[in-house]
Motif scaffolding. Sequence first.
Motif, short mmCIF file in Angstrom:
data_model
loop_
_atom_site.label_atom_id
_atom_site.label_comp_id
_atom_site.label_asym_id
_atom_site.label_seq_id
_atom_site.Cartn_x
_atom_site.Cartn_y
_atom_site.Cartn_z
N LYS A 1 0.83 -1.21 0.00
CA LYS A 1 0.00 0.00 0.00
C LYS A 1 0.86 1.26 0.00
N ILE A 2 1.87 1.26 0.86
CA ILE A 2 2.76 2.42 0.96
C ILE A 2 3.61 2.56 -0.30
N ALA A 3 4.18 1.44 -0.77
CA ALA A 3 5.03 1.48 -1.95
C ALA A 3 4.26 1.95 -3.18
N SER A 4 3.02 1.50 -3.32
CA SER A 4 2.19 1.90 -4.46
C SER A 4 1.97 3.40 -4.47
N LYS A 5 1.87 3.97 -3.30
CA LYS A 5 1.61 5.40 -3.18
C LYS A 5 2.88 6.22 -3.41
N LEU A 6 4.02 5.69 -2.93
CA LEU A 6 5.25 6.48 -2.95
C LEU A 6 6.19 6.19 -4.12
N GLN A 7 6.04 5.01 -4.69
CA GLN A 7 7.03 4.59 -5.68
C GLN A 7 7.03 5.47 -6.93
N VAL A 8 8.20 5.84 -7.32
CA VAL A 8 8.35 6.67 -8.51
C VAL A 8 8.30 5.77 -9.74
N ASN A 9 7.56 6.18 -10.74
CA ASN A 9 7.49 5.43 -12.00
C ASN A 9 8.81 5.64 -12.76
N GLU A 10 9.58 4.56 -12.88
CA GLU A 10 10.90 4.69 -13.51
C GLU A 10 10.89 4.40 -15.01
#
Length: 384
Positions: A374-383
Amino acid sequence: MDIYLDNAATTPMSPTVIAKITQEMKNDFGNPSSTYGLGRAARHTVDQARTKIAKVINAADNEIIFTSGGSESNNTAIFGTAYSRQKIGKKIITTKIEHPSVLEPIKKLEREGYEVTYLDVNHNGQISLVDLKNALTPDTILVSVMAVNNEVGTINPLTEIGALVAQSNAYFHVDAVQGLGNIELDVKKMKIDLLSTSAHKINGPKFLGFLFKNNQIKLPSLILGGEQELKRRAGTENVPAIAGFGEAIKEIEQIDKIKLQAKYAHFQHLILAELDQAKIKYQINGGTGAHCSHHVLNLRINGVATTLLQTSLDLAGFAVSGGSACTAGSLEPSHVLIACYGADSIRVEESVRISFGRYNTDEEIESFAKQLVKIASKLQVNEN
């Protein structure tokens, strides 16, 4: 209720250990150096714990010296060896991923004129036995290699290292703070001369550990004063805590290490499967194979800074670490990840350490994995 996943930093005390310590605090307050009844009873308690501890690493009772913990044990082994053997030589070998309580004493010795070889490690955090063999010289007096790395979980081949060192003039010292309770340790089979541990890593009390010292070697004391611990470490023994340490050792001796590692590997699988299903981009630092103790899972969540991910998990009720607890307040990047991947690697800035203990459950790990996604989906930068 918070879920604790930082067992490499410290572990919750076992209920039976708490009961044992409480009992001793109430009933056994004598000084173990006193010769009357209360003192003899305290001495008996200390001796019983020493016997339990010696057995679990295949040592003799009188080879166990109680200390204040892993740091004191490491300092005693390193400084004691260096100062007592400097006429033989002033060369020391260690690795780039050791705990600060090994690296800092060695750096001090380096400033005093000792010559130190810091062995490189590969991406998995493993040293090369060829590099070690090539570094050994007749004037090498100490080889200090940790059993299990505290940040990425790498297990060093202690038996093979011990066999190499035994052919030289050096003493073999092992920081086994993360190893005790997670892997099998046998000081005779592994030809270990000095071994350091800490009670609070195996569900025992804090500020207590032991140093195993092979009876064939002599070291000067680091702590001077009285004649406790067979004149090897001054200071009145903490009888209740030592009794608790003995109880903690008794518990880990009954645990099948293979089954324990399988349990931790299962926890790792639960987390990684959840990340894979959600297509979260991540990298594993150190790996998850047989060369690692599975109680540690070090993950880079691509594009998410360590501090941001750790804080977000903390606010959600999950305790994980950005690295070694001993340097958690430091702004310095992880020396372990730098050694494995280089100072310019983005892993150094985007990794967290998740570490399991024997009280963690599937339900806790599943809850954590879902929250991590949940947290990673919100914070992860699209590379892309």
